[in-house]
Design a protein around this motif. Structure first.
Motif, PDB file in Angstrom:
ATOM      1  N   LEU A 114       0.828  -1.217   0.000  1.00 57.40           N
ATOM      2  CA  LEU A 114       0.000   0.000   0.000  1.00 57.40           C
ATOM      3  C   LEU A 114       0.860   1.265   0.000  1.00 57.40           C
ATOM      4  O   LEU A 114       0.377   2.365  -0.252  1.00 57.40           O
ATOM      5  N   HIS A 115       2.141   1.100   0.328  1.00 59.07           N
ATOM      6  CA  HIS A 115       3.064   2.243   0.387  1.00 59.07           C
ATOM      7  C   HIS A 115       4.029   2.171  -0.793  1.00 59.07           C
ATOM      8  O   HIS A 115       4.977   1.385  -0.761  1.00 59.07           O
ATOM      9  N   PRO A 116       3.812   2.958  -1.843  1.00 57.60           N
ATOM     10  CA  PRO A 116       4.700   2.901  -3.004  1.00 57.60           C
ATOM     11  C   PRO A 116       6.184   3.017  -2.643  1.00 57.60           C
ATOM     12  O   PRO A 116       7.032   2.430  -3.296  1.00 57.60           O
ATOM     13  N   LEU A 117       6.499   3.763  -1.608  1.00 58.17           N
ATOM     14  CA  LEU A 117       7.910   3.888  -1.199  1.00 58.17           C
ATOM     15  C   LEU A 117       8.257   2.937  -0.050  1.00 58.17           C
ATOM     16  O   LEU A 117       9.307   3.089   0.586  1.00 58.17           O
ATOM     17  N   GLY A 118       7.369   1.985   0.225  1.00 61.05           N
ATOM     18  CA  GLY A 118       7.621   1.047   1.326  1.00 61.05           C
ATOM     19  C   GLY A 118       7.241   1.654   2.665  1.00 61.05           C
ATOM     20  O   GLY A 118       6.881   2.831   2.764  1.00 61.05           O
ATOM     21  N   ILE A 119       7.326   0.835   3.694  1.00 63.16           N
ATOM     22  CA  ILE A 119       6.983   1.280   5.054  1.00 63.16           C
ATOM     23  C   ILE A 119       8.041   2.273   5.536  1.00 63.16           C
ATOM     24  O   ILE A 119       9.209   2.179   5.169  1.00 63.16           O
ATOM     25  N   GLY A 120       7.597   3.226   6.337  1.00 65.48           N
ATOM     26  CA  GLY A 120       8.501   4.305   6.743  1.00 65.48           C
ATOM     27  C   GLY A 120       9.316   3.992   7.981  1.00 65.48           C
ATOM     28  O   GLY A 120       9.079   3.003   8.686  1.00 65.48           O
ATOM     29  N   ASN A 121      10.283   4.864   8.215  1.00 66.43           N
ATOM     30  CA  ASN A 121      11.098   4.784   9.434  1.00 66.43           C
ATOM     31  C   ASN A 121      10.793   5.992  10.308  1.00 66.43           C
ATOM     32  O   ASN A 121      10.348   7.033   9.805  1.00 66.43           O
ATOM     33  N   VAL A 122      11.100   5.847  11.591  1.00 67.09           N
ATOM     34  CA  VAL A 122      10.769   6.938  12.516  1.00 67.09           C
ATOM     35  C   VAL A 122      11.455   8.258  12.135  1.00 67.09           C
ATOM     36  O   VAL A 122      10.890   9.332  12.349  1.00 67.09           O
ATOM     37  N   GLU A 123      12.658   8.169  11.545  1.00 67.10           N
ATOM     38  CA  GLU A 123      13.340   9.437  11.209  1.00 67.10           C
ATOM     39  C   GLU A 123      12.614  10.195  10.095  1.00 67.10           C
ATOM     40  O   GLU A 123      12.739  11.419   9.991  1.00 67.10           O
ATOM     41  N   ASP A 124      11.832   9.480   9.259  1.00 69.11           N
ATOM     42  CA  ASP A 124      11.057  10.178   8.223  1.00 69.11           C
ATOM     43  C   ASP A 124      10.053  11.131   8.880  1.00 69.11           C
ATOM     44  O   ASP A 124       9.782  12.221   8.371  1.00 69.11           O
ATOM     45  N   ILE A 125       9.507  10.711   9.988  1.00 72.44           N
ATOM     46  CA  ILE A 125       8.519  11.544  10.687  1.00 72.44           C
ATOM     47  C   ILE A 125       9.238  12.606  11.527  1.00 72.44           C
ATOM     48  O   ILE A 125       8.811  13.764  11.589  1.00 72.44           O
ATOM     49  N   ALA A 126      10.340  12.218  12.117  1.00 74.33           N
ATOM     50  CA  ALA A 126      11.104  13.182  12.935  1.00 74.33           C
ATOM     51  C   ALA A 126      11.566  14.358  12.068  1.00 74.33           C
ATOM     52  O   ALA A 126      11.515  15.519  12.490  1.00 74.33           O
ATOM     53  N   ASN A 127      11.998  14.062  10.833  1.00 67.66           N
ATOM     54  CA  ASN A 127      12.455  15.140   9.948  1.00 67.66           C
ATOM     55  C   ASN A 127      11.314  16.091   9.591  1.00 67.66           C
ATOM     56  O   ASN A 127      11.514  17.304   9.445  1.00 67.66           O
ATOM     57  N   ALA A 128      10.106  15.544   9.436  1.00 70.51           N
ATOM     58  CA  ALA A 128       8.936  16.399   9.171  1.00 70.51           C
ATOM     59  C   ALA A 128       8.667  17.295  10.392  1.00 70.51           C
ATOM     60  O   ALA A 128       8.294  18.471  10.245  1.00 70.51           O
ATOM     61  N   CYS A 129       8.888  16.754  11.570  1.00 68.87           N
ATOM     62  CA  CYS A 129       8.708  17.558  12.798  1.00 68.87           C
ATOM     63  C   CYS A 129       9.722  18.695  12.839  1.00 68.87           C
ATOM     64  O   CYS A 129       9.398  19.808  13.260  1.00 68.87           O
ATOM     65  N   VAL A 130      10.947  18.403  12.410  1.00 67.30           N
ATOM     66  CA  VAL A 130      11.981  19.450  12.389  1.00 67.30           C
ATOM     67  C   VAL A 130      11.478  20.630  11.563  1.00 67.30           C
ATOM     68  O   VAL A 130      11.550  21.788  11.986  1.00 67.30           O
ATOM     69  N   TYR A 131      10.954  20.335  10.376  1.00 65.71           N
ATOM     70  CA  TYR A 131      10.456  21.403   9.500  1.00 65.71           C
ATOM     71  C   TYR A 131       9.374  22.225  10.212  1.00 65.71           C
ATOM     72  O   TYR A 131       9.443  23.463  10.239  1.00 65.71           O
ATOM     73  N   LEU A 132       8.398  21.544  10.798  1.00 67.59           N
ATOM     74  CA  LEU A 132       7.263  22.278  11.378  1.00 67.59           C
ATOM     75  C   LEU A 132       7.616  23.007  12.677  1.00 67.59           C
ATOM     76  O   LEU A 132       6.968  23.982  13.040  1.00 67.59           O
ATOM     77  N   ILE A 133       8.643  22.534  13.362  1.00 70.62           N
ATOM     78  CA  ILE A 133       9.044  23.195  14.609  1.00 70.62           C
ATOM     79  C   ILE A 133      10.014  24.336  14.331  1.00 70.62           C
ATOM     80  O   ILE A 133      10.053  25.335  15.045  1.00 70.62           O
TER      81      ILE A 133
END
Ligand SMILES: NC(=O)c1ccc[n+]([C@@H]2O[C@H](COP(=O)([O-])OP(=O)(O)OC[C@H]3O[C@@H](n4cnc5c(N)ncnc54)[C@H](OP(=O)(O)O)[C@@H]3O)[C@@H](O)[C@H]2O)c1
Length: 256
Positions: free
Chosen positions: A216-235
């Protein structure tokens, strides 16, 4: 000094759910970019493990607190005020997930999911901003961890999805209200990411259903750092003109 709009130097960020999974990685990555963190979670031992994993470990703080225990939350907020711990951001990662088909949904299960996934985070922000505490600095940023389940459907995800959709909806009004204080509010919607939560899910129990989820995930299942990096942007100040938005980080899951 090198140009880096993502720098978190001098920022103090409160992270809930920091004792595990996404919240733990968020703390690690933020610390590497210069932030000081305040880590919330229930399990003190696992919070301490997170703290030990951070850059400049001794500078970070932990509070062992059940977010459903409103008295304890107020005690912690009071303590933060006494110690002068004003903050520049909150990342709400605490949450629970489940797979419950319609016939198994009960009022209690619905209430429990909403209490932790929605109510506890909103009330935490409200209390941090109470006039007598005013713990969240002007220019601050708040992130709520939603989920791709707040946008698309799967069998058995009704309860969980309703809580995650509520965050996406609620954040828009909160963003408008808090813009008056120059505080930004956004959600992140991850697809499936490898954590203790996803490992405990029904789809991780056998190879076949795990494969289905992966597909269901064209790029495969994610890793926690993928989400952490998004948090960096928003913070960080890199997103200083972004509020009321939902950042989808799902390896293409919802692009279909
Ligand atoms: N993993 C995924 O695939 C995925 C996908 C989309 C969205 N998300 C969302 O991302 C967030 C983090 O998920 P995760 O995978 O990192 O889960 P996780 O590893 O199970 O971590 C959940 C965290 O929430 C905390 N928590 C739960 N109930 C709490 C309570 N009553 N009071 C205080 N803390 C509480 C836990 O604290 P203790 O362990 O100390 O009890 C733990 O630190 C959740 O909101 C989840 O819905 C995850």
């Amino acid at each position: 000094m090198e140009y880096n709009p993502f720098s978190l130097l001098g920022k103090r960020i409160l992270i809930t759910g920091a004792s595990s999974g996404i919240g733990r990685e968020v703390a690690i990555v933020l610390s590497k970019l210069g932030a000081t963190t305040i880590l919330f979670g229930r399990d003190r031992e696992r919070l301490q493990i997170t703290k030990n994993m951070l850059q400049n470990a001794t500078e970070h703080l932990i509070y062992s607190v059940d977010l459903l225990d409103s008295e304890k939350v107020m005690f912690v907020i009071h303590d933060m005020k006494e110690r002068g711990f004003n903050i520049d951001g909150v990342i709400n990662c605490a949450g629970i997930s489940s797979t419950i088909v319609l016939r198994s949904i009960t009022e209690e299960k619905l209430q429990n999911h909403f209490n932790i996934n929605v109510n506890s985070g909103v009330l935490l922000i409200k209390n941090l901003l109470l006039k007598k505490y005013s713990l969240l600095n002007e220019g601050g940023s708040i992130v709520f961890m939603s989920s791709v389940m707040g946008l698309v459907g799967e069998v058995g995800k009704t309860t969980y999805a309703m809580t995650k959709g509520a965050l996406i909806a609620g954040v828009k009004s909160l963003a408008i209200e808090l813009a008056l204080k120059k505080i930004r509010v956004n959600t992140i919607s991850p697809g499936v990411v490898k954590t203790p939560m996803s490992s405990a899910s029904f789809y991780s129990k056998n190879e076949e259903s795990l494969k289905k989820i992966e597909l269901l995930h064209p790029l495969g299942i994610g890793n926690v750092e993928d989400i952490a990096n998004a948090c960096v942007y928003l913070i960080s100040d890199a997103s200083k003109w972004v509020t009321g938005s939902n950042l989808i980080v799902d390896g293409g899951y919802s692009a279909r």
